[in-house]
Design a protein around this motif. Structure first.
Motif, short mmCIF file in Angstrom:
data_model
loop_
_atom_site.label_atom_id
_atom_site.label_comp_id
_atom_site.label_asym_id
_atom_site.label_seq_id
_atom_site.Cartn_x
_atom_site.Cartn_y
_atom_site.Cartn_z
N ALA A 264 47.29 46.20 15.15
CA ALA A 264 47.01 45.39 16.34
C ALA A 264 48.15 44.41 16.61
CB ALA A 264 45.70 44.64 16.16
N LEU A 265 48.72 43.86 15.54
CA LEU A 265 49.85 42.95 15.69
C LEU A 265 51.09 43.69 16.18
CD1 LEU A 265 49.45 40.78 12.47
CD2 LEU A 265 49.44 39.91 14.82
N LYS A 266 51.33 44.86 15.61
CA LYS A 266 52.52 45.63 15.97
C LYS A 266 52.52 46.00 17.45
CE LYS A 266 55.26 49.64 14.55
NZ LYS A 266 55.34 50.79 13.62
N MET A 267 51.36 46.35 17.99
CA MET A 267 51.28 46.73 19.41
C MET A 267 51.03 45.52 20.32
SD MET A 267 47.52 48.57 19.61
CE MET A 267 47.59 48.82 21.38
N ASP A 268 50.94 44.31 19.72
CA ASP A 268 50.69 43.09 20.50
C ASP A 268 49.43 43.26 21.35
OD1 ASP A 268 51.04 40.53 21.40
OD2 ASP A 268 52.67 41.00 22.78
N LEU A 269 48.34 43.64 20.68
CA LEU A 269 47.11 44.02 21.37
C LEU A 269 46.58 42.92 22.29
CD1 LEU A 269 44.71 45.97 21.78
CD2 LEU A 269 43.64 44.92 19.77
N LEU A 270 46.60 41.68 21.84
CA LEU A 270 46.01 40.60 22.64
C LEU A 270 46.73 40.46 23.98
CD1 LEU A 270 45.45 37.96 19.83
CD2 LEU A 270 43.71 39.33 20.98
N SER A 271 48.05 40.37 23.94
CA SER A 271 48.81 40.23 25.19
C SER A 271 48.68 41.48 26.05
CB SER A 271 50.29 39.97 24.88
OG SER A 271 50.45 38.74 24.21
N GLN A 272 48.70 42.64 25.40
CA GLN A 272 48.59 43.90 26.14
C GLN A 272 47.26 43.99 26.88
OE1 GLN A 272 51.05 46.49 26.25
NE2 GLN A 272 49.72 47.08 27.93
N THR A 273 46.19 43.59 26.21
CA THR A 273 44.86 43.66 26.83
C THR A 273 44.75 42.71 28.02
OG1 THR A 273 43.86 44.25 24.71
CG2 THR A 273 42.39 43.42 26.42
N VAL A 274 45.26 41.49 27.86
CA VAL A 274 45.24 40.54 28.98
C VAL A 274 45.96 41.13 30.19
CG1 VAL A 274 46.08 38.30 29.79
CG2 VAL A 274 45.03 38.48 27.52
N GLN A 278 44.05 42.42 33.81
CA GLN A 278 44.43 41.79 35.07
C GLN A 278 45.03 42.81 36.05
OE1 GLN A 278 46.99 38.72 33.58
NE2 GLN A 278 45.33 37.24 33.43
N THR A 279 45.83 43.73 35.52
CA THR A 279 46.43 44.75 36.38
C THR A 279 45.37 45.68 36.96
OG1 THR A 279 48.51 44.69 35.14
CG2 THR A 279 48.07 46.66 36.46
N LEU A 280 44.45 46.14 36.13
CA LEU A 280 43.40 47.06 36.59
C LEU A 280 42.48 46.41 37.62
CD1 LEU A 280 42.54 48.71 33.18
CD2 LEU A 280 43.39 49.92 35.18
N MET A 281 42.24 45.11 37.47
CA MET A 281 41.38 44.41 38.41
C MET A 281 42.14 43.94 39.65
SD MET A 281 38.31 44.55 37.16
CE MET A 281 38.88 46.22 36.81
N GLY A 282 43.45 44.25 39.70
CA GLY A 282 44.22 43.92 40.89
C GLY A 282 44.64 42.49 40.96
N GLY A 283 44.57 41.78 39.82
CA GLY A 283 44.88 40.36 39.84
C GLY A 283 46.29 40.02 39.43
N GLY A 284 46.85 40.76 38.44
CA GLY A 284 48.14 40.37 37.90
C GLY A 284 48.06 38.93 37.44
N LYS A 285 49.04 38.14 37.76
CA LYS A 285 49.02 36.72 37.41
C LYS A 285 47.87 36.00 38.11
CE LYS A 285 52.66 36.21 34.73
NZ LYS A 285 52.58 35.68 33.38
N ARG A 286 47.46 36.54 39.26
CA ARG A 286 46.38 35.91 40.01
C ARG A 286 45.04 36.11 39.35
NH1 ARG A 286 45.63 38.75 44.06
NH2 ARG A 286 47.19 40.40 43.75
N GLY A 287 44.99 36.99 38.33
CA GLY A 287 43.72 37.29 37.69
C GLY A 287 43.24 36.24 36.73
N ARG A 288 44.11 35.28 36.38
CA ARG A 288 43.66 34.26 35.43
C ARG A 288 42.65 33.34 36.07
NH1 ARG A 288 46.59 33.72 30.79
NH2 ARG A 288 48.55 34.87 30.70
#
Length: 292
Positions: A264-274, A278-288
């Motif tokens: 999980a650390l090697k693939m940077d799971l936390l950042s990847q999931t965030v 956001q991308t799938l929901m169409g928010g990008g940075k706006r999704g926060r």
């Protein structure tokens, strides 16, 4: 366990988010949250007192050995910072506290997408495109894509069994009786559960619902299961077959947990999931999620 092997490291004054940032979550374990001079303080197991900039945090993830005062909860609600109760490194998810003042923009966006059949299908296609980058999915129905995925996963199991030279009789799991499964299925079940815990924490922290999915349905956490399928191949399936060979038939939860964290650390799971949510929901940075 050393911080280098942890998904979520110990909080120090130096590691706190800066005021210019809006962090999706901050993980805490083995300490106490209370209020002093109208601000929330973290008292850790070593006696350090660390003021928390809760106005810059969407969600606090409370791990093992934590306690929180009533006044701290009130102060956090006023700052629009929610709370989730999780296992170590958020590998298990227990519960979440919802804020009466929370901004529901992201939740509304998710509901809007899921309620429109065409938009929901488009989100599903984006998810499947990650696993079928060369396939033409524009005219595929959800049922057709699910069929493709089922065949892909069955082939993947067999491929990994041959690669690691272990026996494989198929995916088997009896709820509450993991010991009845073979070691490969036991590791798969454990890794899947850990992945679901992390995803629940991230999804809640971003202001979305784990209960509103686009592919899965009729299950408790469809959006979590939707997202989990993006990461299972390397994080859970490959690891399960690799550990079957390494553990030589004897399940060891400490080894499984350690190896899962490493991947999980090697693939940077936390950042990847965030980023993926956001991308799938169409928010990008706006999704926060922002404060009201």
């Amino acid at each position: 366990m050393a911080d280098g092997q942890r998904l979520l490291v110990k909080v120090t004054r130096e590691s706190l988010p800066q005021i210019r940032d809006k962090y999706p979550f901050l993980y805490l374990e083995r300490g106490r949250l209370e209020v002093d001079d109208s601000s929330v303080k973290w008292l850790d197991a070593d006696g350090q007192v660390i003021p928390l900039p809760i106005a810059t945090i969407n969600t606090l993830l409370l791990g093992p050995g934590t306690s929180i005062t009533h006044e701290a909860v009130k102060t956090m609600v006023a700052a629009n910072c929610s709370v989730s109760w999780v296992g170590e490194d958020s590998l298990l998810f227990y519960a979440a506290g919802f804020l009466p003042t929370a901004d529901t923009r992201n939740l509304k966006q998710q509901i809007s997408l899921a309620a429109d059949d065409d938009k929901a299908l488009e989100v599903a296609r984006h998810m499947y495109a990650r696993r079928f980058p060369d396939a033409e999915l524009a005219d595929k129905s959800l049922a057709a894509m699910m069929g493709m995925e089922g065949q892909r996963v069955r082939s993947l199991y067999q491929q990994k069994a041959e690669e690691y030279q272990v026996g494989w009789k198929g995916r088997q799991y009896v709820p509450g009786k993991m010991e009845l499964s073979d070691i490969t299925n036991q590791v798969l079940t454990s890794c899947n559960a850990a992945l679901y815990g992390i995803l629940c924490s991230v999804i809640h922290s971003l202001g979305y619902s784990p209960h509103i999915g686009f592919i899965h349905s009729g299950s408790p956490l469809p959006f979590v299961y939707d997202m989990a399928d993006l990461y299972k191949e390397s994080l859970c399936i490959d690891l399960a077959f690799a550990l079957t060979r390494e553990l030589a038939g004897r399940y060891n939860k400490h080894v499984v947990s350690a190896r899962f964290r490493e991947r999980a650390l090697k693939m940077d799971l936390l950042s990847q999931t965030v980023d993926d949510v956001q991308t799938l929901m169409g928010g990008g940075k706006r999704g926060r999620r922002s404060r009201q």
